[in-house]
Design an enzyme around this catalytic site. Structure first.
Site, short mmCIF file in Angstrom:
data_model
loop_
_atom_site.label_atom_id
_atom_site.label_comp_id
_atom_site.label_asym_id
_atom_site.label_seq_id
_atom_site.Cartn_x
_atom_site.Cartn_y
_atom_site.Cartn_z
N THR A 1 -1.53 3.03 -1.28
CA THR A 1 -1.48 1.79 -0.51
C THR A 1 -0.07 1.56 0.04
OG1 THR A 1 -3.07 0.92 -2.12
CG2 THR A 1 -2.13 -0.65 -0.56
N SER B 1 7.78 -0.82 -6.54
CA SER B 1 7.41 -2.22 -6.34
C SER B 1 7.18 -2.99 -7.64
CB SER B 1 6.18 -2.25 -5.43
OG SER B 1 6.00 -3.55 -4.94
N HIS B 2 5.96 -3.49 -7.85
CA HIS B 2 5.71 -4.33 -9.02
C HIS B 2 5.42 -3.50 -10.28
CE1 HIS B 2 1.89 -3.18 -7.36
NE2 HIS B 2 1.32 -3.47 -8.51
N ASP C 1 9.03 -9.70 -6.60
CA ASP C 1 8.74 -8.52 -7.42
C ASP C 1 9.88 -7.49 -7.38
OD1 ASP C 1 8.34 -7.69 -4.80
OD2 ASP C 1 6.84 -6.21 -5.38
N ASP D 1 10.75 -4.88 -5.63
CA ASP D 1 11.46 -4.59 -4.38
C ASP D 1 11.55 -5.82 -3.47
OD1 ASP D 1 8.69 -4.50 -4.02
OD2 ASP D 1 8.81 -3.07 -2.37
N ASP E 1 9.44 -7.85 -2.06
CA ASP E 1 8.56 -8.16 -0.93
C ASP E 1 7.42 -9.10 -1.31
OD1 ASP E 1 7.25 -6.21 -2.39
OD2 ASP E 1 6.72 -4.95 -0.67
N ARG E 2 7.15 -9.27 -2.59
CA ARG E 2 6.11 -10.23 -3.00
C ARG E 2 6.73 -11.57 -3.32
NH1 ARG E 2 1.41 -7.37 -6.52
NH2 ARG E 2 1.32 -5.45 -5.29
N GLU F 1 -3.64 -11.43 -0.59
CA GLU F 1 -3.90 -12.18 -1.82
C GLU F 1 -2.97 -11.76 -2.95
OE1 GLU F 1 -5.04 -10.32 -4.53
OE2 GLU F 1 -4.94 -8.61 -3.16
N LYS G 1 6.17 -7.40 4.08
CA LYS G 1 6.07 -8.71 3.47
C LYS G 1 7.43 -9.04 2.88
CE LYS G 1 3.83 -6.87 -0.74
NZ LYS G 1 3.31 -5.50 -0.51
C1 VG1 Z 1 -1.53 -3.60 -4.17
C2 VG1 Z 1 -2.03 -4.86 -3.51
C3 VG1 Z 1 -1.83 -4.77 -2.01
C4 VG1 Z 1 -0.35 -4.49 -1.70
C5 VG1 Z 1 0.10 -3.24 -2.44
C6 VG1 Z 1 1.55 -2.97 -2.28
O1 VG1 Z 1 -2.28 -2.49 -3.72
O2 VG1 Z 1 -3.37 -5.08 -3.82
O3 VG1 Z 1 -2.26 -5.97 -1.42
O4 VG1 Z 1 -0.16 -4.31 -0.32
O5 VG1 Z 1 -0.17 -3.40 -3.84
O6 VG1 Z 1 2.32 -4.05 -2.71
P1 VG1 Z 1 -3.49 -1.86 -4.58
O7 VG1 Z 1 -3.95 -0.68 -3.80
O8 VG1 Z 1 -2.95 -1.51 -5.93
O9 VG1 Z 1 -4.51 -2.93 -4.68
V1 VG1 Z 1 3.81 -3.72 -3.45
O10 VG1 Z 1 4.69 -5.17 -3.51
O11 VG1 Z 1 3.29 -3.08 -4.90
O12 VG1 Z 1 4.51 -2.61 -2.45
CO CO Z 2 6.63 -4.98 -3.80
#
Ligand code: VG1
Ligand code: CO
Length: 545
Positions: free
Chosen positions: A18, A113-114, A278, A280, A282-283, A365, A377
């Site tokens: 993703t 990221s998270h 989070d 990085d 962006d959240r 979401e 984001k």
């Molecule tokens: C998750 C979220 C998605 C977001 C992605 C990256 O993906 O659901 O909405 O864009 O993380 O966010 P997934 O495929 O695990 O549902 V981040 O801040 O982790 O770059």
């Molecule tokens: Co992130």
């Protein structure tokens, strides 16, 4: 200049998900693993010659080593210049801002990221293109294809390590390396968008906030802007020092993981406003005193009041939300007479809409909100947007949200994550769901809920016509309720099933139900239809947000 060409063999599984390639740190530490992926990226970008690359990450374990490697590879692959954040740090939205402001060719972001960090945690890397946004699927698929046939990579071998902890300029095999202040460009952009005077006055009047940087990369940004420029008292930012293991926590700003902030925001002495971001940055999560709001509602309220904020005074051209995000924003878009686009999950799908001037605000979401100011984001941006609204309206978070519900109705919303399901079982669950799709329409599920339509979401990009299929199974109910099922594309262990639940309630007299109770019938139906407990062998979701 001493360029070495190192023979290598492909690693399977270097397919970006993703949001970039995410694996355990131990996977990235294997000899040639990072190098192969970076070379695969460079090989798909023949126009890189003589260009500028932006480089930085969220400071997690392995960030520093990866920066040294990538600098040498960039030098050996024809880049003229790399802009690297001091300390190897740059938040995801800051990379996007720097690429756009300085006309760079693209950027590499080092982050999972998270996901948790540290030697046993996760590492990640993603490529952002000239528009500052995540590589679109066409490019990530090309990178993956290249990674499967790679036979060698190029790296500059002679030079000493670059000191990227002090601002300055270096030469590496004929390439310029500029160590830049990671905060400056971003902070300037925020000043252009928001009413800093009004926010300063809000703090000066004695209002208080708490921002939880979760020991991740947003700390330096939040301190510089909130405490440095807006006059918030020292201590407003908590966990403000980026740590390689995020203090052992999930740097994931939701009520399940940001427990310290949730506690700080409850009770009579709590601050007026709370925010978190989070790994990085962006959240974002937004809180009022004793009040948690969903990211879907946040997007809708920002859209409703956007013209109160200088950067959006001219109004919005459109809104875009990911498919599982609640339809609260759709109602605002309808009231404003602008389109609301529905895209697959992942920020890369917003890029074309933003570039084409078809959307101003975007949201997911999953605690992701952003706008056309960058192509990612942006966590701190969302917090500043809210702060600007509080200052401009003189109202509290809860007042703004309740007024929104009273006007538009409330979309009860929750996401249930079932983590760590063995992949075969999760695949079987999704296959079963997909197979049952033709039989579901028209089914009466009790509790006044009947399925009107059921499908597997597919998206045709209105700008370039590219098609993305199998983006989530949707059950659409006659009363407007929805259940969506999809598998995560960011995890590094087993599979995570995400179940998204939404029910609309127009009547203000019924806007105060506990969320899980309001969604009770949908939760039951989700399990009946998908067989979640049967397939997963689990009794309950691991995370409910
Ligand atoms: C998750 C979220 C998605 C977001 C992605 C990256 O993906 O659901 O909405 O864009 O993380 O966010 P997934 O495929 O695990 O549902 V981040 O801040 O982790 O770059
Ligand atoms: Co992130």
């Amino acid at each position: 200049m001493t360029i070495q060409t190192i023979p290598t063999r492909p690693f399977p599984g270097q397919r970006p998900g993703t949001s970039g390639l995410r694996k355990k740190v131990t996977v990235f530490q294997q000899a040639h693993y990072l190098e192969n992926f970076v070379q695969a990226v460079f090989d798909t970008l023949p126009e890189r010659e003589g260009q500028t690359l932006v480089l930085g990450g969220d400071g997690r374990f392995h960030n520093r080593a990866a920066v040294q490697t990538i600098l040498r590879m960039a030098a050996a692959n024809g880049f003229a210049r790399v802009l690297v954040g001091r300390g190897g740090l740059l938040s995801t939205p800051a990379v996007s801002a720097v690429i756009r402001r300085r006309g760079a060719f693209g950027g590499l972001i080092l982050s999972a990221s998270h996901n948790p960090g540290g030697p046993d945690g996760d590492f990640g890397i993603k490529y952002n293109a000239t528009n500052g946004g995540p590589a679109p699927e066409k490019l990530t698929e090309a990178i993956y294809a290249r990674s499967l046939e790679i036979e060698q990579y190029r790296i500059e071998s002679a030079s000493e390590n670059i000191d990227f902890d002090t601002l300055g300029t270096h030469t590496l095999g004929g390439m310029r390396v500029e160590v830049i202040d990671p905060v400056a460009d971003y902070a300037e952009l925020m000043q252009q968008l928001f009413d800093f005077d009004a926010m300063r006055a809000w703090f000066a009047a004695g209002h208080r906030m708490c921002f939880d940087a979760m020991s991740a990369v947003s700390g330096p940004y939040a301190r510089a802007i909130l405490e440095g420029q807006l006059g918030a008292p020292a201590g407003t930012v908590i966990n403000g020092e980026p740590l390689e293991d995020f203090g052992g926590h999930h740097p994931d700003p939701n009520p399940a993981h940001a427990t310290e902030l949730i506690a700080a925001m409850s009770g009579p002495g709590a601050p007026d406003f709370g925010g978190a971001s989070d790994g990085d940055a962006d959240r974002n999560m937004i809180l009022g005193r004793d009040f948690v709001l969903t990211p879907s509602d946040s997007l809708a309220v920002l859209a409703e009041h956007a013209t109160r904020v200088p950067g959006y005074r001219a109004g919005l051209v459109g809104i875009a939300r990911s498919m599982p995000t609640s339809r609260a924003a759709d109602r605002v878009a309808a009231a404003l007479g602008i389109p609301c686009h529905e895209t697959p999950t992942g920020w890369k799908f917003f890029g074309n809409l933003l570039d084409a001037g078809q959307a101003t605000l975007c949201g997911e979401e999953s605690y992701g909100t952003g706008s056309n100011h960058v192509r990612e984001k942006d966590g701190l941006w969302a917090v500043l947007f809210w702060l600007n609204l509080l200052a401009a309206t003189g109202r509290s978070v809860e007042e703004l949200v309740r007024a929104h519900w009273a006007r538009f109705g409330r979309h009860y919303y929750s996401r249930h994550d079932w983590e760590g399901i063995p992949s075969e079982r999760a695949d079987a669950l999704m296959a079963g769901l997909r197979a049952s799709l033709p039989t579901l329409a028209g089914r009466d599920c009790g509790a006044g809920l009947s399925i009107e339509a059921a499908d597997d979401f597919a998206y045709t990009d209105p700008v370039d016509g590219s098609v993305s299929t199998r983006q989530g199974v949707r059950l659409l109910f006659a009363d407007g309720s929805r259940i969506v099922f999809r598998l995560s594309g960011t995890g590094t262990e087993g599979a995570t099933l995400r179940v998204y639940l939404e029910r609309y309630e127009a009547d203000p007299a019924r806007h105060d139900q506990p969320v899980q109770q309001a969604l009770g019938a949908l939760i039951r139906i989700a399990d009946e239809i998908a067989g979640i407990r049967r397939h997963s062998g689990m009794d309950a979701p691991t995370v409910v947000t």
